[in-house]
Design a protein around this motif. Sequence first.
Motif, mmCIF file in Angstrom:
data_model
loop_
_atom_site.group_PDB
_atom_site.id
_atom_site.type_symbol
_atom_site.label_atom_id
_atom_site.label_comp_id
_atom_site.label_asym_id
_atom_site.label_seq_id
_atom_site.Cartn_x
_atom_site.Cartn_y
_atom_site.Cartn_z
ATOM 1 N N ALA A 21 -5.792 6.191 -7.807
ATOM 2 C CA ALA A 21 -6.129 4.847 -8.249
ATOM 3 C C ALA A 21 -6.171 3.893 -7.060
ATOM 4 C CB ALA A 21 -5.103 4.349 -9.273
ATOM 5 N N ALA A 22 -5.208 4.019 -6.167
ATOM 6 C CA ALA A 22 -5.160 3.154 -4.995
ATOM 7 C C ALA A 22 -6.434 3.321 -4.173
ATOM 8 C CB ALA A 22 -3.922 3.478 -4.158
ATOM 9 N N CYS A 28 -1.914 1.412 -10.865
ATOM 10 C CA CYS A 28 -0.650 1.935 -10.347
ATOM 11 C C CYS A 28 0.456 1.469 -11.286
ATOM 12 C CB CYS A 28 -0.387 1.436 -8.927
ATOM 13 S SG CYS A 28 -1.457 2.212 -7.722
ATOM 14 N N GLY A 40 2.222 5.837 -3.340
ATOM 15 C CA GLY A 40 3.193 6.681 -4.030
ATOM 16 C C GLY A 40 3.060 6.586 -5.544
ATOM 17 N N GLY A 41 2.626 5.426 -6.035
ATOM 18 C CA GLY A 41 2.512 5.228 -7.477
ATOM 19 C C GLY A 41 1.354 5.999 -8.062
ATOM 20 N N ASN A 42 0.186 5.882 -7.432
ATOM 21 C CA ASN A 42 -1.011 6.565 -7.922
ATOM 22 C C ASN A 42 -2.041 6.554 -6.799
ATOM 23 O OD1 ASN A 42 -3.300 7.491 -9.197
ATOM 24 N ND2 ASN A 42 -2.973 6.305 -11.071
ATOM 25 N N ALA A 52 -7.542 3.495 -13.228
ATOM 26 C CA ALA A 52 -7.155 3.392 -11.814
ATOM 27 C C ALA A 52 -6.085 2.329 -11.603
ATOM 28 C CB ALA A 52 -8.384 3.113 -10.940
ATOM 29 N N ASN A 75 3.543 1.644 -11.195
ATOM 30 C CA ASN A 75 4.778 1.125 -10.615
ATOM 31 C C ASN A 75 4.627 -0.304 -10.110
ATOM 32 O OD1 ASN A 75 3.011 2.081 -8.618
ATOM 33 N ND2 ASN A 75 4.649 2.351 -7.149
ATOM 34 N N TYR A 82 3.746 1.501 -1.593
ATOM 35 C CA TYR A 82 4.124 1.648 -3.008
ATOM 36 C C TYR A 82 2.946 2.141 -3.849
ATOM 37 C CZ TYR A 82 8.725 -0.544 -2.512
ATOM 38 O OH TYR A 82 10.024 -0.802 -2.178
ATOM 39 N N ALA A 83 1.755 1.595 -3.588
ATOM 40 C CA ALA A 83 0.577 1.976 -4.377
ATOM 41 C C ALA A 83 0.225 3.437 -4.144
ATOM 42 C CB ALA A 83 -0.604 1.079 -4.022
ATOM 43 N N HIS A 130 0.822 -1.214 0.000
ATOM 44 C CA HIS A 130 0.000 0.000 0.000
ATOM 45 C C HIS A 130 0.857 1.266 0.000
ATOM 46 C CE1 HIS A 130 -3.716 -2.337 1.643
ATOM 47 N NE2 HIS A 130 -3.429 -2.617 0.389
ATOM 48 N N LEU A 186 -5.019 -5.272 -6.045
ATOM 49 C CA LEU A 186 -4.851 -4.097 -5.184
ATOM 50 C C LEU A 186 -6.127 -3.832 -4.369
ATOM 51 C CD1 LEU A 186 -2.699 -2.036 -4.510
ATOM 52 C CD2 LEU A 186 -3.640 -0.557 -6.277
ATOM 53 N N LEU A 232 -9.407 4.353 -5.199
ATOM 54 C CA LEU A 232 -10.556 3.774 -5.906
ATOM 55 C C LEU A 232 -10.603 2.260 -5.736
ATOM 56 C CD1 LEU A 232 -10.597 5.771 -9.261
ATOM 57 C CD2 LEU A 232 -12.390 5.747 -7.520
ATOM 58 N N ASN A 233 -9.443 1.635 -5.537
ATOM 59 C CA ASN A 233 -9.405 0.187 -5.388
ATOM 60 C C ASN A 233 -9.502 -0.261 -3.933
ATOM 61 O OD1 ASN A 233 -9.073 -0.945 -8.117
ATOM 62 N ND2 ASN A 233 -7.345 0.458 -8.133
ATOM 63 N N GLY A 234 -9.775 0.675 -3.054
ATOM 64 C CA GLY A 234 -9.998 0.287 -1.670
ATOM 65 C C GLY A 234 -8.741 0.249 -0.814
ATOM 66 N N VAL A 235 -7.621 0.805 -1.317
ATOM 67 C CA VAL A 235 -6.420 0.901 -0.483
ATOM 68 C C VAL A 235 -6.640 2.029 0.534
ATOM 69 C CG1 VAL A 235 -3.968 1.555 -0.498
ATOM 70 C CG2 VAL A 235 -4.882 0.044 -2.273
#
Lengths: 337, 247
Positions: free
Chosen positions: A218-219, B91, A213-215, B89, B93, A210-211, A208, B102, A221-224
Amino acid sequence: MSHSHTGSAGFDPVALAARYAAPIFLIVLVALFALAEPRFMHPLNLMNILRQVSIMGLIAIGMTFVILTAGIDLSVGSIVALTGLVAAYVAKGGLDDRFAIGAAEQAGNPVFLAILAALAVGALCGSIQGAAVTRLKVPPFVVTLGGLTAFRGLALIFSGGGPISGFSPNYVWWGQGRIEGVPVPVIVFVVVAVIAHIVLKTTRFGLHVYATGGNAAAAELNGVPVRRTTFLVYVIVGVLSGLASFLLSARLNSAEAVAGLQLELDVIAAVVIGGTSLFGGAGSIFGTVVGVLLIGVLRNGLVLMNVSSFVQQILIGVILVLAVAVDQRAALRGADR
Amino acid sequence: MTDVLQLTGISKHFGAIEALMGVDLAIAPGEVVGLMGDNGAGKSTLCRIIAGRFTPSTGTVRLDGKEMHFRRPSEAREAGIEMVHQDLALCDNLSAALNVFLGRELTMGVGPLRFLNKRAMQAKAAELFAELKSETRPGDLVKQMSGGQRQAVAIARTRLSEPRIVLLDEPTAAISVRQVAEVLDLIRRLKDAGIAVILISHRTPDVFAVCERVAVLRRGTKVADKPIAETSPEEVTGLITGAVESA
């Protein structure tokens, strides 16, 4: 070393060179110093380098988590000042005999309480900043710039300006002691680095980070739990700053409000030189350890060769900019696709 | 066949702005419906209501005849409504497999000591890509993928659960012609699996290639809802722009 989060890439010589630029440079540097100065490779000197970098390295590990989420923490030096004083205060049981050597053995608290206090205050500083970043939506640069001045101010008020020194042997052991010839701070650094590596590469929280920091969008929206993850990285760097500060005070047998001045610059330089991207989402603990060693080796080698410390500053500055240039280049190549 | 999703009299206003006014829409399992309209016609708002990101001002959402009140996207997802966002959506990386999982990662371990089960996630992702007949490799970084492969990752993600409905927001807007064909194939695979698909698109050819029915929104109201066989690209374009009042 595992790059499992970032998967297997196709063969790309530039990306490959960029990924291993820091370790290659470290090896070259060690070889150069070994040739130029025989004292450099002496085991005592090598152990010395490790001891010198271990305290800064602990904070750099925490900073890696923060920078991986595309954040930054400028306040670590001030957290070091504050938490070191807190540890010293607790160990001494107050400010009454702040200079009296050995007084802690009669009046003070056990060392583990001092450690706990430093960690707790570090966690508190991190929580305040983490909350400001995630709840008030203030950019991390600004939040921790505020922390940099505020925590330093708190440390100055708390200490009344003077140092607190003279701890019990049990306390001092953490900074000056050795286990099988290895300095205690080095052992703490290695243990923390291994745990941090495992957390980043094999746990859900690490993914999480990494996610985020990556986006981050998007993270989310995917429930992170992006907000919780971001909050936690500031707590982690706060706690590790507290731990590093305790070790520093034990090593110096003293804590003072001016400790850790400009430490954030070294720490951020080490993380970035180690290949962690300031844009977030890419980097590793392994890289940070290499970055920390690089700075330590450079300082030590240049001192042995009687090069002025001003020249060291210039060199570290140049290497920092080069490291970011490599990172920038890699980021641009990524965006091309 | 009974409808899996039934929207009745959906309205949504943001302050004084009426984004949707009394929209009805129904969709059966395995049906692919194109949802078309100009910018600001209300397509995205309608989708966000279905996906639980907005609550409607008035009107009801029924899933299998049961009235639903989603307060957040995760609730809609649990009920079997998956959405593929326009920007996917993803990532960049992370690997394809980790992107698929994810937020729903597989872990192993005991008690609080839990570690990512990367092997299982890789294997399951590979299975999903194979089902979608996509060449995407689970270990590859999303950063290095083509637009079509990225779509496959985003669509594979919807198959993790047993979804009833998949909403696709402009999946063909920003990719090459060859990749559009890939994405349309992915949509057909969803249909074959009995999943109802709502395809939001600007591109009439795509809708005519893959959908059975098309619904057209104009300024917040539904102006048409008819089988593809009974309409033409010209009529749909007219409906979107307002040259044709309704059909």
